[in-house]
Every structure is written in structure tokens, then in C-alpha cells.
Design a protein around this motif. Sequence first.
Motif, PDB file in Angstrom:
ATOM      1  N   UNK A  93     -10.104  -8.323  -6.294  1.00 17.11           N
ATOM      2  CA  UNK A  93     -10.398  -6.890  -6.406  1.00 17.11           C
ATOM      3  C   UNK A  93     -10.867  -6.545  -7.798  1.00 17.11           C
ATOM      4  N   UNK A  94     -11.713  -5.544  -7.864  1.00 16.41           N
ATOM      5  CA  UNK A  94     -11.956  -4.939  -9.157  1.00 16.41           C
ATOM      6  C   UNK A  94     -10.794  -3.974  -9.371  1.00 16.41           C
ATOM      7  N   UNK A  95     -10.176  -3.994 -10.578  1.00 18.89           N
ATOM      8  CA  UNK A  95      -8.982  -3.175 -10.768  1.00 18.89           C
ATOM      9  C   UNK A  95      -9.227  -1.708 -10.426  1.00 18.89           C
ATOM     10  N   UNK A  96      -8.193  -1.078  -9.954  1.00 18.30           N
ATOM     11  CA  UNK A  96      -8.176   0.346  -9.571  1.00 18.30           C
ATOM     12  C   UNK A  96      -8.975   0.637  -8.302  1.00 18.30           C
ATOM     13  N   UNK A  97      -9.203  -0.418  -7.519  1.00 20.14           N
ATOM     14  CA  UNK A  97      -9.937  -0.239  -6.258  1.00 20.14           C
ATOM     15  C   UNK A  97      -9.013  -0.196  -5.055  1.00 20.14           C
ATOM     16  N   UNK A  98      -7.688  -0.313  -5.300  1.00 17.90           N
ATOM     17  CA  UNK A  98      -6.749  -0.322  -4.180  1.00 17.90           C
ATOM     18  C   UNK A  98      -6.086  -1.682  -3.993  1.00 17.90           C
ATOM     19  N   UNK A  99      -5.942  -2.426  -5.089  1.00 22.66           N
ATOM     20  CA  UNK A  99      -5.310  -3.752  -5.042  1.00 22.66           C
ATOM     21  C   UNK A  99      -3.912  -3.676  -4.436  1.00 22.66           C
ATOM     22  N   UNK A 100      -3.135  -2.709  -4.892  1.00 24.52           N
ATOM     23  CA  UNK A 100      -1.747  -2.571  -4.435  1.00 24.52           C
ATOM     24  C   UNK A 100      -1.724  -2.367  -2.917  1.00 24.52           C
ATOM     25  N   UNK A 101      -2.633  -1.559  -2.456  1.00 26.42           N
ATOM     26  CA  UNK A 101      -2.738  -1.246  -1.028  1.00 26.42           C
ATOM     27  C   UNK A 101      -3.142  -2.494  -0.238  1.00 26.42           C
ATOM     28  N   UNK A 102      -4.177  -3.194  -0.728  1.00 24.29           N
ATOM     29  CA  UNK A 102      -4.653  -4.397  -0.035  1.00 24.29           C
ATOM     30  C   UNK A 102      -3.570  -5.470   0.003  1.00 24.29           C
ATOM     31  N   UNK A 103      -2.842  -5.616  -1.110  1.00 21.61           N
ATOM     32  CA  UNK A 103      -1.758  -6.606  -1.133  1.00 21.61           C
ATOM     33  C   UNK A 103      -0.720  -6.258  -0.067  1.00 21.61           C
ATOM     34  N   UNK A 104      -0.364  -4.979   0.013  1.00 19.12           N
ATOM     35  CA  UNK A 104       0.636  -4.547   0.997  1.00 19.12           C
ATOM     36  C   UNK A 104       0.135  -4.825   2.418  1.00 19.12           C
ATOM     37  N   UNK A 105      -1.108  -4.469   2.694  1.00 23.24           N
ATOM     38  CA  UNK A 105      -1.660  -4.650   4.049  1.00 23.24           C
ATOM     39  C   UNK A 105      -1.736  -6.130   4.427  1.00 23.24           C
ATOM     40  N   UNK A 106      -2.313  -6.936   3.535  1.00 29.54           N
ATOM     41  CA  UNK A 106      -2.500  -8.361   3.864  1.00 29.54           C
ATOM     42  C   UNK A 106      -1.154  -9.059   3.997  1.00 29.54           C
ATOM     43  N   UNK A 107      -0.220  -8.746   3.090  1.00 32.45           N
ATOM     44  CA  UNK A 107       1.111  -9.361   3.159  1.00 32.45           C
ATOM     45  C   UNK A 107       1.785  -9.022   4.489  1.00 32.45           C
ATOM     46  N   UNK A 108       1.702  -7.758   4.872  1.00 28.13           N
ATOM     47  CA  UNK A 108       2.367  -7.308   6.094  1.00 28.13           C
ATOM     48  C   UNK A 108       1.728  -7.940   7.323  1.00 28.13           C
ATOM     49  N   UNK A 109       0.403  -8.033   7.313  1.00 30.31           N
ATOM     50  CA  UNK A 109      -0.306  -8.620   8.455  1.00 30.31           C
ATOM     51  C   UNK A 109       0.037 -10.100   8.615  1.00 30.31           C
ATOM     52  N   UNK A 144       0.936   3.183 -10.173  1.00 26.95           N
ATOM     53  CA  UNK A 144       0.010   2.529  -9.239  1.00 26.95           C
ATOM     54  C   UNK A 144      -0.278   3.416  -8.027  1.00 26.95           C
ATOM     55  N   UNK A 145       0.452   4.541  -7.961  1.00 25.70           N
ATOM     56  CA  UNK A 145       0.258   5.485  -6.857  1.00 25.70           C
ATOM     57  C   UNK A 145       0.005   6.858  -7.465  1.00 25.70           C
ATOM     58  N   UNK A 146      -1.227   7.201  -7.717  1.00 29.51           N
ATOM     59  CA  UNK A 146      -1.520   8.479  -8.374  1.00 29.51           C
ATOM     60  C   UNK A 146      -1.837   9.542  -7.329  1.00 29.51           C
ATOM     61  N   UNK A 147      -2.980   9.381  -6.650  1.00 28.09           N
ATOM     62  CA  UNK A 147      -3.402  10.360  -5.648  1.00 28.09           C
ATOM     63  C   UNK A 147      -3.768   9.712  -4.330  1.00 28.09           C
ATOM     64  N   UNK A 148      -4.449   8.567  -4.447  1.00 30.17           N
ATOM     65  CA  UNK A 148      -4.868   7.855  -3.239  1.00 30.17           C
ATOM     66  C   UNK A 148      -5.931   8.594  -2.453  1.00 30.17           C
ATOM     67  N   UNK A 149      -6.834   9.278  -3.168  1.00 28.98           N
ATOM     68  CA  UNK A 149      -7.889  10.041  -2.481  1.00 28.98           C
ATOM     69  C   UNK A 149      -9.269   9.583  -2.945  1.00 28.98           C
ATOM     70  N   UNK A 150     -10.277  10.000  -2.201  1.00 30.78           N
ATOM     71  CA  UNK A 150     -11.644   9.718  -2.639  1.00 30.78           C
ATOM     72  C   UNK A 150     -12.249  10.999  -3.231  1.00 30.78           C
ATOM     73  N   UNK A 151     -13.146  10.818  -4.186  1.00 28.62           N
ATOM     74  CA  UNK A 151     -13.892  11.957  -4.724  1.00 28.62           C
ATOM     75  C   UNK A 151     -13.174  12.739  -5.819  1.00 28.62           C
ATOM     76  N   UNK A 152     -12.085  12.202  -6.356  1.00 31.92           N
ATOM     77  CA  UNK A 152     -11.331  12.941  -7.381  1.00 31.92           C
ATOM     78  C   UNK A 152     -12.099  13.048  -8.705  1.00 31.92           C
TER      79      UNK A 152
END
Length: 320
Positions: free
Chosen positions: A63-79, A284-292
Motif C-alpha cells: 500500500x501507499x501509506x494513508x490509503x487504507x492499509x489498516x483496513x486492508x490488513x483487517x479485511x485480508x486477515x479476517x478473510x 489510524x482512524x480519523x474519518x474514513x471518508x472520501x473527498x475530505x
Amino acid sequence: TPVAISSETNHDNNPIAILPTREGWSTPLTLYNNCWLRSHMLTKFMLVKEKFKSRHDDIILATHPKSGTTWLKALAFTIVNRSYYSFVNVDQHPLLTQNPQNLVPFIGAQGGDLDYLETLPSPRLLATHLPLSMLPSTVTTMGCRIVYLCREPKDAFISRWHFDNKIAKGAKTDLNTAFTMFCEGCSPFGPFWEHYLQYWKESLQRPQEVLFLRYEEIVSCPLKVVRDLAKFLQVPFTEEEERRGVDQEVVGLCSFKSLSNLDINKNGGVERAEGKLFIGYSSLFRQGKTGDWVNHMSKDMGEKLDRLVEDKFRGSGLKF
Ligand code: A3P
């Protein structure tokens, strides 16, 4: 001034000491292999290309940092671990007590020491912020699967700026200085365009093995991405699982609301850079939105970054 290029001399045989170094972000960055790396991590990252022993069945979340690494790690780990950590006993799921960053080790960084990675059973789920050019070529020749995640650059920049100021114990960086550096390519693991392009081209060459994702598409269609990701990772959801809504439970468990409200992610954290940084997991969890970006950048800045992006990606097929 916060932006300074050091020009130390007389370093005799120390090739690292003559590399360009810049201050301005929360810790100094050093340019190596056309990539700006945090200076205190440089030697560790330089070893990866030579010493990281990839395996054909490795899964690498790049990942490029701040692109949702934490989210992707959570999703892939869980899957990939859903047969061990099912949703029947969801109160025992590791995501409830550990920050997702700590469940998937970064290759060559803290928690992802290269000797330690050797001890992990296959298939390994690993992560990196390094550009493809800093990984061993065996990653490509062995056919390792890569999931790449990037983000619309204006939002990625704003996320970076907030994060850097939150984790810095020392002086904060003003928006204009940070913006200038970002547009010059000088940001952690930057230039961002080189990073995006290297993995983009790899995904065009090895579409079966490199999945190119954007933060925005996970935000708009999380269930579709989760299903696609499971297929790509060769653990597709069965019809029975889809009927029981397991895929939706993955989305729910890994959602911003769910993760950001957990005690570990509200109150936990870790020191880095010999105590110069404190990464509170809440940062690592600020807003989680697009277009901020519109709430922080002027119209002019937005247009400038858009022009840069258009220029750098022209002819590649990659658009934002
Ligand atoms: P913002 O700063 O725009 O809110 P990374 O994990 O690569 O450091 O990226 C951090 C960005 O991803 C932050 O963006 C953060 O809020 C967002 N993020 C973290 N977890 C998320 C989740 N579960 N769902 C959506 N966005 C998430």
C-alpha cells in the motif's frame, strides 16, 4: 525553515551518509533508490531486497501509506483466517483485542523482522509500504500474489498531513510546507506517483497475481471488494457462507465504526523512532471518508495537485 537538505561531507566510506536527507515531516527522510524513506528505518529497508526470502504462495498487501492499509490488513486477515477465527465465537476474534497493523507484519520493519518472517508457516500474509523496485525480483518471478491499495492523491495527502502531525512529539508541519514536499515527491515512501505506477504496471502484466485496488472503491462497494478479495486470495466465499451472510459480517467487523470504537484502537498505541513518534492507534482512524480534502486545501492547491497527477499518469491508463 522546516525544509532543509543536509549536505554533510567527509563521510569517507559510509555510502548512506551521502544520501540526500530532508527534514519537514515528523522525522527526517532519506532518498534511496528514488524513494523517500524514514531515515531511522533506512538500513532495515535496504536489506529487504537482498535478504527477504519470498515464497511462491506469499500474499503481500502493498500500500501507499494513508490509503487504507489498516483496513486492508483487517479485511485480508479476517478473510484468510475465517476457518480458525469464525464468527460463531466472534468475541474471541483477534481483531477485537489487537490493532490490525499488528496482525499482518510489515516486511523488514518492527514486528516483521526478516528472521522472524522465515519462521512463519505458509501461506504467509505480509505487508509492505515499499515500492515494488525495493522488493526482491523473486516476488515477481515466483508469482507471489500482491494486493495493492492506493487512494485519490488529494485525500491521501490530507490524511498524511493529519497523521504526521498527530504522531509527532515535536514540531508540527504546516499545510503549505507539507503540500510543497508532497508535490515534490518528498513524503514517506514517495514520490507517490512512482509508487502507484510501479504496482499499476505490474498489475497490467500479471493480472492474475496482482490485484490493484483503490480506497474509494472499498468505501463505495465494500461487499463486492470483500468477495473479490476472497476470490483473489483463493479462499472464495461458498454459496452457503454467502447465504449465512459471512461476507457481510467481514465487512461489518472491519468497518470504520466497528474498529474505531474498540478499546484497543481508542486507547492503545506504540512508540517509534526511539521515542520521537507516538502512534496512538486512534490516529489510524480519523474519518474514513472520501473527498475530505476540500475541507483543508484551497481550490488552487487542489487544481495544482490534479495537474501534477494528470501529468505523471499520462499515457499509463491510471486515472483519478
Ligand atoms: P483519513 O485520514 O482520511 O480518515 P492507513 O491505514 O494506510 O494509514 O490509512 C489511514 C486512512 O484510512 C485514514 O483516512 C483512516 O481513517 C482510514 N481508515 C482506517 N480504517 C478504516 C476503515 N475500517 N474503514 C474506512 N477507512 C478506514
